[in-house]
Design a protein around this motif. Structure first.
Motif, PDB file in Angstrom:
ATOM      1  N   ILE A 233      88.580  19.291 -25.024  1.00 35.02           N
ATOM      2  CA  ILE A 233      88.433  17.822 -24.760  1.00 35.02           C
ATOM      3  C   ILE A 233      89.282  17.386 -23.585  1.00 35.02           C
ATOM      4  O   ILE A 233      90.368  17.835 -23.492  1.00 35.02           O
ATOM      5  N   ARG A 234      88.775  16.653 -22.824  1.00 35.60           N
ATOM      6  CA  ARG A 234      89.030  16.392 -21.597  1.00 35.60           C
ATOM      7  C   ARG A 234      89.389  14.831 -21.837  1.00 35.60           C
ATOM      8  O   ARG A 234      88.394  14.159 -21.785  1.00 35.60           O
ATOM      9  N   PHE A 235      90.579  14.264 -22.050  1.00 33.31           N
ATOM     10  CA  PHE A 235      90.831  12.941 -22.367  1.00 33.31           C
ATOM     11  C   PHE A 235      90.881  12.098 -21.033  1.00 33.31           C
ATOM     12  O   PHE A 235      91.173  12.773 -19.766  1.00 33.31           O
ATOM     13  N   GLY A 236      90.608  10.662 -21.137  1.00 41.51           N
ATOM     14  CA  GLY A 236      90.858   9.662 -20.213  1.00 41.51           C
ATOM     15  C   GLY A 236      89.617   9.013 -19.616  1.00 41.51           C
ATOM     16  O   GLY A 236      89.415   8.223 -19.065  1.00 41.51           O
ATOM     17  N   SER A 237      88.475   9.796 -20.024  1.00 41.28           N
ATOM     18  CA  SER A 237      87.047   9.357 -19.768  1.00 41.28           C
ATOM     19  C   SER A 237      86.165   9.612 -20.564  1.00 41.28           C
ATOM     20  O   SER A 237      86.048  10.798 -21.267  1.00 41.28           O
ATOM     21  N   SER A 238      84.959   9.092 -20.451  1.00 40.15           N
ATOM     22  CA  SER A 238      83.697   9.119 -21.501  1.00 40.15           C
ATOM     23  C   SER A 238      82.519   9.350 -20.643  1.00 40.15           C
ATOM     24  O   SER A 238      82.619   8.805 -19.725  1.00 40.15           O
ATOM     25  N   THR A 239      81.594  10.335 -21.098  1.00 40.40           N
ATOM     26  CA  THR A 239      80.233  10.544 -20.473  1.00 40.40           C
ATOM     27  C   THR A 239      78.988  10.091 -21.440  1.00 40.40           C
ATOM     28  O   THR A 239      79.205   9.908 -22.586  1.00 40.40           O
ATOM     29  N   ASP A 240      77.968   9.674 -20.862  1.00 37.24           N
ATOM     30  CA  ASP A 240      76.917   9.547 -21.729  1.00 37.24           C
ATOM     31  C   ASP A 240      76.350  10.343 -22.462  1.00 37.24           C
ATOM     32  O   ASP A 240      75.662  10.485 -23.372  1.00 37.24           O
ATOM     33  N   SER A 241      76.601  11.770 -21.982  1.00 39.23           N
ATOM     34  CA  SER A 241      76.354  12.964 -23.041  1.00 39.23           C
ATOM     35  C   SER A 241      77.447  13.469 -23.696  1.00 39.23           C
ATOM     36  O   SER A 241      77.210  14.649 -24.237  1.00 39.23           O
ATOM     37  N   ASP A 242      78.614  12.907 -23.626  1.00 32.27           N
ATOM     38  CA  ASP A 242      79.868  13.546 -24.127  1.00 32.27           C
ATOM     39  C   ASP A 242      80.182  14.823 -23.847  1.00 32.27           C
ATOM     40  O   ASP A 242      80.790  15.390 -24.593  1.00 32.27           O
ATOM     41  N   ASP A 243      79.787  15.250 -22.534  1.00 30.61           N
ATOM     42  CA  ASP A 243      80.267  16.459 -22.083  1.00 30.61           C
ATOM     43  C   ASP A 243      80.045  16.366 -20.413  1.00 30.61           C
ATOM     44  O   ASP A 243      79.952  15.070 -19.854  1.00 30.61           O
ATOM     45  N   LEU A 244      80.172  17.384 -19.795  1.00 29.06           N
ATOM     46  CA  LEU A 244      80.280  17.323 -18.208  1.00 29.06           C
ATOM     47  C   LEU A 244      78.994  17.042 -17.662  1.00 29.06           C
ATOM     48  O   LEU A 244      79.043  16.587 -16.483  1.00 29.06           O
ATOM     49  N   GLU A 245      77.883  17.155 -18.264  1.00 31.58           N
ATOM     50  CA  GLU A 245      76.637  17.255 -18.054  1.00 31.58           C
ATOM     51  C   GLU A 245      76.260  15.674 -17.371  1.00 31.58           C
ATOM     52  O   GLU A 245      75.468  15.360 -16.518  1.00 31.58           O
ATOM     53  N   GLY A 246      76.768  14.760 -18.385  1.00 29.49           N
ATOM     54  CA  GLY A 246      76.277  13.096 -18.108  1.00 29.49           C
ATOM     55  C   GLY A 246      77.179  12.582 -17.100  1.00 29.49           C
ATOM     56  O   GLY A 246      78.301  13.141 -16.455  1.00 29.49           O
ATOM     57  N   ALA A 247      76.854  11.338 -17.019  1.00 28.35           N
ATOM     58  CA  ALA A 247      77.621  10.411 -16.047  1.00 28.35           C
ATOM     59  C   ALA A 247      78.694   9.942 -16.621  1.00 28.35           C
ATOM     60  O   ALA A 247      78.596   9.335 -17.984  1.00 28.35           O
ATOM     61  N   THR A 248      79.796   9.519 -16.049  1.00 26.00           N
ATOM     62  CA  THR A 248      80.944   8.874 -16.526  1.00 26.00           C
ATOM     63  C   THR A 248      80.364   7.316 -16.973  1.00 26.00           C
ATOM     64  O   THR A 248      80.079   6.475 -16.045  1.00 26.00           O
ATOM     65  N   VAL A 249      81.005   7.013 -18.213  1.00 23.11           N
ATOM     66  CA  VAL A 249      80.656   5.764 -18.703  1.00 23.11           C
ATOM     67  C   VAL A 249      81.728   4.922 -18.482  1.00 23.11           C
ATOM     68  O   VAL A 249      81.756   3.681 -18.320  1.00 23.11           O
ATOM     69  N   LYS A 250      83.052   5.484 -19.086  1.00 22.66           N
ATOM     70  CA  LYS A 250      84.181   4.789 -18.981  1.00 22.66           C
ATOM     71  C   LYS A 250      85.384   5.492 -18.513  1.00 22.66           C
ATOM     72  O   LYS A 250      85.337   6.924 -18.766  1.00 22.66           O
ATOM     73  N   SER A 251      86.339   5.142 -17.906  1.00 24.43           N
ATOM     74  CA  SER A 251      87.704   6.027 -17.373  1.00 24.43           C
ATOM     75  C   SER A 251      88.835   5.041 -17.604  1.00 24.43           C
ATOM     76  O   SER A 251      88.712   3.931 -18.186  1.00 24.43           O
TER      77      SER A 251
ATOM     78  N   ASP B 192      84.948  11.666 -30.949  1.00 22.98           N
ATOM     79  CA  ASP B 192      85.629  10.679 -32.297  1.00 22.98           C
ATOM     80  C   ASP B 192      86.891  11.246 -32.161  1.00 22.98           C
ATOM     81  O   ASP B 192      87.737  10.098 -32.806  1.00 22.98           O
ATOM     82  N   ILE B 193      87.278  12.196 -31.827  1.00 26.77           N
ATOM     83  CA  ILE B 193      88.837  12.651 -31.989  1.00 26.77           C
ATOM     84  C   ILE B 193      89.434  11.704 -30.920  1.00 26.77           C
ATOM     85  O   ILE B 193      90.543  11.096 -31.195  1.00 26.77           O
ATOM     86  N   ALA B 194      88.896  11.784 -29.685  1.00 31.13           N
ATOM     87  CA  ALA B 194      89.538  10.903 -28.612  1.00 31.13           C
ATOM     88  C   ALA B 194      89.576   9.471 -29.042  1.00 31.13           C
ATOM     89  O   ALA B 194      90.541   8.648 -28.796  1.00 31.13           O
ATOM     90  N   LEU B 195      88.448   8.798 -29.684  1.00 30.60           N
ATOM     91  CA  LEU B 195      88.464   7.371 -30.019  1.00 30.60           C
ATOM     92  C   LEU B 195      89.460   7.146 -31.327  1.00 30.60           C
ATOM     93  O   LEU B 195      90.053   6.158 -31.114  1.00 30.60           O
ATOM     94  N   ALA B 196      89.687   8.437 -32.021  1.00 29.31           N
ATOM     95  CA  ALA B 196      90.717   8.024 -33.071  1.00 29.31           C
ATOM     96  C   ALA B 196      92.207   7.844 -32.581  1.00 29.31           C
ATOM     97  O   ALA B 196      92.960   7.359 -33.240  1.00 29.31           O
ATOM     98  N   LEU B 197      92.433   8.504 -31.344  1.00 32.73           N
ATOM     99  CA  LEU B 197      93.659   8.446 -30.572  1.00 32.73           C
ATOM    100  C   LEU B 197      93.474   7.173 -29.655  1.00 32.73           C
ATOM    101  O   LEU B 197      94.296   7.353 -28.882  1.00 32.73           O
ATOM    102  N   ASP B 198      92.710   6.326 -29.798  1.00 33.69           N
ATOM    103  CA  ASP B 198      92.778   5.025 -29.191  1.00 33.69           C
ATOM    104  C   ASP B 198      92.641   5.318 -27.677  1.00 33.69           C
ATOM    105  O   ASP B 198      93.192   4.983 -26.897  1.00 33.69           O
ATOM    106  N   THR B 199      91.745   6.338 -27.296  1.00 31.44           N
ATOM    107  CA  THR B 199      91.513   6.706 -25.846  1.00 31.44           C
ATOM    108  C   THR B 199      90.125   7.355 -25.805  1.00 31.44           C
ATOM    109  O   THR B 199      89.012   6.790 -26.609  1.00 31.44           O
ATOM    110  N   LEU B 200      89.777   7.797 -24.424  1.00 32.12           N
ATOM    111  CA  LEU B 200      88.295   8.267 -24.226  1.00 32.12           C
ATOM    112  C   LEU B 200      88.353  10.051 -24.150  1.00 32.12           C
ATOM    113  O   LEU B 200      89.545  10.331 -23.952  1.00 32.12           O
TER     114      LEU B 200
END
Length: 299
Positions: free
Chosen positions: A79-97, A187-195
């Motif tokens: 898990i790379r913390f700090g940002s989320s993508t629309d595909s939830d992996d490296l393939e997608g575009a960054t949605v939030k950071s 979901d693990i990242a969200l539970a930790l109040d992050t992305l």
């Protein structure tokens, strides 16, 4: 196993260590070309950005495919913390950071809530059908995809490594069918109040198939020049290791091949594998001693 001769049927399981960058369908196509098998299928999709175990069923082994697709699986993922993508992996575009990097102790404390039966919303970029179309196609077309949560089984989940400077945590999970590791990471990242999103995903096991049985595509390409790719086939019954085997006589086997039932009052109830000598005959269902075939193997 003997090498394939001209006109010889190819039946069995081949366990491929799928490399990054190839789709599961591309691997199936390569195996079909190398082995000349008439029927080929895989036991559970791996995304192009994931590597690891991809069981390939050839010939009559494709009839055992449901038992592999439904099997439990082991994954290593980061898990790379700090940002989320629309595909939830490296393939997608960054949605939030801008999300924070959690502490190792926080990650470890959060994991127990993700074991057992949990509710999970699949990623928008998934093969689940929505109104007759694949979710990933709708997402790529810019449509909003809303998927319902569904229960999945997480048997084991542990933190194996944490790099605070890189903002990454590597975990190991054993999970049941239908689990999306990308959703688990999100979901693990969200539970930790992050992305967070998956930056590495490797499948280590599918049911009875592990890395110790796997072969790389490069090795298969080398073997194809000497027609020895089929030497790496395992028996079709490998996928049925957890199902009780019952021996039948040749006359009983003939009845099963003709679509008739058998009376086997001492056989175990439920799903069984009928064996005639060393040859698998059929997957069958025993109900109060009456055995009816579900899938008959043309061996």
């Amino acid at each position: 196993m003997a090498r394939k001769r001209k006109g010889e049927k190819v039946d069995g399981w081949m366990v491929v260590d799928k490399p990054l960058g190839l789709s599961s369908a591309q691997v199936v196509g390569r195996i079909k070309y190398l082995t000349k098998a008439q029927k080929v299928g895989h036991g559970g999709t791996l995304d192009p950005l994931a590597s690891g175990i991809l069981p390939i069923g050839l010939g009559e082994a494709t009839k055992t495919m449901p038992y592999i697709v439904d099997a439990s699986k082991d994954y290593a993922f980061t898990i790379r913390f700090g940002s989320s993508t629309d595909s939830d992996d490296l393939e997608g575009a960054t949605v939030k950071s801008g999300g924070r990097i959690p502490l190792q102790s926080e990650i470890e404390a959060a994991l127990p809530q993700f074991t057992g039966t949990i509710e999970q919303v699949p990623p928008a970029y998934s093969a689940i059908k929505v109104d007759g179309q694949r979710a990933y196609k709708l997402a790529r077309d810019g449509e909003t995809v809303e998927l319902k949560a569904r229960p999945v089984e997480i048997h084991r989940l542990r933190l194996d490594a944490f790099d605070a400077d890189a903002g990454e945590a590597t975990l190991f999970v054993t999970c049941g069918k239908g689990t999306y590791v990308r959703s688990l990471a999100r979901d693990i990242a969200l539970a930790l109040d992050t992305l967070g999103h998956v930056s590495m995903l490797r499948r280590l096991r599918v049911g009875p198939f592990g890395l110790e049985r796997a072969i790389s595509l490069e090795k298969l390409d080398e073997l194809s020049h000497s027609a020895r790719a089929v030497d790496y086939l395992g028996p079709i019954t490998t996928a049925l290791d957890d199902i009780p085997a019952v021996a039948v006589t040749e006359p009983e086997a003939d009845r099963i091949r003709c679509g008739q039932t058998l009376h086997l009052p001492t056989a175990k109830q439920g799903t069984i594998v009928l064996m005639c000598g060393d040859v698998p005959l059929a997957i069958a269902e025993n109900t109060d001693g009456t055995v009816k075939s579900l899938r008959v193997f043309n061996m």
